[in-house]
Design a protein around this motif. Structure first.
Motif, PDB file in Angstrom:
ATOM      1  N   VAL A 401     -87.754  15.120  -6.540  1.00  0.00           N
ATOM      2  CA  VAL A 401     -87.614  14.452  -5.247  1.00  0.00           C
ATOM      3  C   VAL A 401     -87.599  15.506  -4.137  1.00  0.00           C
ATOM      4  CG1 VAL A 401     -85.966  13.137  -3.848  1.00  0.00           C
ATOM      5  CG2 VAL A 401     -86.365  12.508  -6.215  1.00  0.00           C
ATOM      6  N   HIS A 402     -88.195  15.186  -2.993  1.00  0.00           N
ATOM      7  CA  HIS A 402     -88.169  16.121  -1.869  1.00  0.00           C
ATOM      8  C   HIS A 402     -87.747  15.416  -0.581  1.00  0.00           C
ATOM      9  CE1 HIS A 402     -89.904  19.141  -4.411  1.00  0.00           C
ATOM     10  NE2 HIS A 402     -90.797  18.260  -4.809  1.00  0.00           N
ATOM     11  N   ILE A 456     -84.214  20.607   0.103  1.00  0.00           N
ATOM     12  CA  ILE A 456     -83.621  21.252  -1.069  1.00  0.00           C
ATOM     13  C   ILE A 456     -83.874  22.744  -0.840  1.00  0.00           C
ATOM     14  CG2 ILE A 456     -83.746  21.554  -3.584  1.00  0.00           C
ATOM     15  CD1 ILE A 456     -84.461  18.579  -3.744  1.00  0.00           C
ATOM     16  N   HIS A 459     -86.163  25.094  -2.495  1.00  0.00           N
ATOM     17  CA  HIS A 459     -87.594  24.783  -2.428  1.00  0.00           C
ATOM     18  C   HIS A 459     -88.249  25.452  -1.221  1.00  0.00           C
ATOM     19  CE1 HIS A 459     -87.130  20.835  -4.958  1.00  0.00           C
ATOM     20  NE2 HIS A 459     -86.701  21.916  -5.566  1.00  0.00           N
ATOM     21  N   MET A 469     -92.016  24.791   0.542  1.00  0.00           N
ATOM     22  CA  MET A 469     -92.272  23.521   1.219  1.00  0.00           C
ATOM     23  C   MET A 469     -91.808  23.535   2.675  1.00  0.00           C
ATOM     24  SD  MET A 469     -91.285  21.077  -1.984  1.00  0.00           S
ATOM     25  CE  MET A 469     -92.409  19.770  -1.526  1.00  0.00           C
TER      26      MET A 469
HETATM   27 CU   LIG Z   1     -88.147  19.888  -2.361  1.00  0.00          CU
END
Ligand SMILES: [Cu+2]
Length: 476
Positions: A401-402, A456, A459, A469
């Motif tokens: 999940v992002h 996150i 990430h 990201m």
């Molecule tokens: Cu993420």
């Protein structure tokens, strides 16, 4: 060696569905039964259970006799482990996927562990020194599952115990701290960095056939892909780009896709979120034969329903999709809440979209943590004039999940999986799970560079600096 199996990993009393799900139901029963058999075999084969150890136990001043390593998507935690020469590593899979722990170049490894399973890994065959650890499930080491193991009371032991992500930095020298600061600033100042290759290039039909059908060609092929400046990876692609070409067609179009497979193994194309006849759903062997290497398969269907879909390999999907075999297919325009007032904000009745931007999220395989096939600082900034309306389609083709956070400008979520919402809503962070699409309207009304990133934090940052990201909205 001790392998413990979570209590739920037993063969379920599954009942096959009646009707069209029967074959799949039966297949699942067979797979689950086989999996349970493998579990019980592994448990039986590793009857030596005298390796139960207290985590972290050790003499004062020496390396501990045991250390706990947990495996998650996609990290070995902690990244640096220290254990005495006669010690054991207690390895536990806290992730949702299958993982293992392997001492590189040595015959010391755990079994493939499912979620919740653990194994005590005897490292007494290793001489004192430092070793490289990975999970050797395809793609997992590249996605971040790497670490180091120090065996014995070597001088490196104390150092290794304090390092790594989230490590204790209180012992850090000023020079080391300055170097970390500098690395972060350098990577951020490198944005936006030029790299070879751009994904999401619009796909034009190669011909309009006599009956009006738009005929497209897609070739599945492996290419070298520059995912971040200077970092080349082997990408599995459609037409040599990641994401694959952006396919946008009109409602009512008759479509034909000739898909040629230049991969080393079989493939198929699933049109996720697009209404098609069952024979065009792209799930070999249920709805078609596998497209073997060198073969071409033709998909034909009519664009009967508006959609913001994704297309990707179905077979070998866990490898092929994160490695790059993903793209956006859109039918028509998303209906927007023009003229409505949402949370006190009037949406103009004559609203025109100035930019429509697909944003494909990925986190695994050879491509790794990325937006539209690129890792920061190679991600593309979105450049806007103050006051314009931008429509972004998030599509998560990764395994995690992002939560996508745009600084300053609330995102008006207008559609989920291409389906317009009766009640669009504003959010500054939009959580996008694997397979999901969210279409969001953004009205940048304040000049500046506003970062836009997955929240996150691992990430988007590593000790070497910012990566992954992250992009930015640059408002003039
Ligand atoms: Cu993420």
């Amino acid at each position: 060696m001790t392998v413990t199996t979570p209590p739920d990993a037993t063969a379920p009393e599954a009942t096959p569905d009646r009707g069209r799900g029967t074959d799949i139901g039966l297949l699942l029963v067979v797979i689950l039964a086989f999996t349970a058999l493998v579990f019980s075999f592994v448990a039986f084969a590793s009857g030596d259970d005298d390796a139960e150890t207290a985590a972290g136990g050790g003499d004062a001043g020496g390396a501990p006799t045991s250390a706990l390593a947990t495996l998650t998507e996609f990290a070995i935690n902690p990244e640096s482990l220290v254990v005495s020469g006669s010690g054991v590593l207690d390895v536990r899979n806290d992730g949702s996927q299958v993982h293992n722990l392997v001492v590189v170049d040595h015959d010391v490894r755990t079994a493939d562990l499912n979620n919740g399973e653990s194994e005590s890994l005897d490292v007494s065959s290793l001489a004192e020194g430092e070793y490289e650890l990975i999970c050797d499930i395809a793609g997992h080491a590249d996605a971040g599952m790497r670490g180091t193991l120090v065996v014995g009371d070597t001088p490196a032991a104390g150092e290794a115990a304090g390092g790594g992500h989230g490590g204790d930095h209180t012992e850090m020298t000023e020079e080391e701290a300055d170097a970390l600061d500098q690395a972060m600033m350098d990577t951020m100042n490198a944005f936006p960095a030029e790299t070879e290759g751009v994904g999401n290039e619009p796909l034009e039909p190669v011909e309009i056939m006599a009956d009006g059908t738009k005929r497209f060609e897609l070739t599945a092929e492996i290419v070298e892909w520059e995912v971040e400046p200077g970092k080349m990876v082997e990408a599995w692609t459609y037409n040599g780009m990641v994401p694959g070409p952006y396919i946008k067609v009109d409602l009512g179009d008759k479509l034909r896709f000739d898909v040629t497979n230049d991969l080393p193994m079989g493939t198929d194309v699933h049109w996720h979120g697009i209404r098609t006849p069952n024979s065009m759903d792209g799930v070999a062997p249920y709805t078609q034969d596998l497209i073997k290497r060198g073969e071409t398969f033709t998909y034909e269907f009519e664009a009967v329903k508006k959609a913001v879909g994704i297309y990707h390999a179905h077979v070998h999907g866990q490898m092929a999709v994160p490695n790059g075999m993903l793209g956006i297919i859109q039918i028509g325009d998303v209906d927007l809440p023009r003229g409505r007032t949402i949370s006190g904000v009037e949406i103009p009745a004559d609203l025109e979209i100035s930019q429509e931007i697909p944003m494909v999220l990925n986190d695994a395989g050879t491509i790794g943590l990325s937006l539209n096939g690129k890792s920061f600082p190679a991600t593309a900034p979105i450049v806007a004039e103050q006051g314009e309306w931008i429509l972004v389609h998030y599509a998560n083709e990764g395994l995690q999940v992002h939560p996508m956070h745009q600084h300053q400008f609330p995102q008006l979520v207008v559609a989920k999986d291409g389906i317009p919402l009766d009640n669009p809503y504003f959010a500054d962070t939009v959580n996008v799970a694997p397979g999901e699409r969210y279409s969001v309207l953004i009205n940048p009304d304040d000049p500046g560079t506003w970062v836009w990133h997955c929240h996150i934090l691992t990430h988007v940052e590593r000790e070497e600096g910012m990566f992954g990201m992250v992009t930015a909205m640059v408002v003039n």
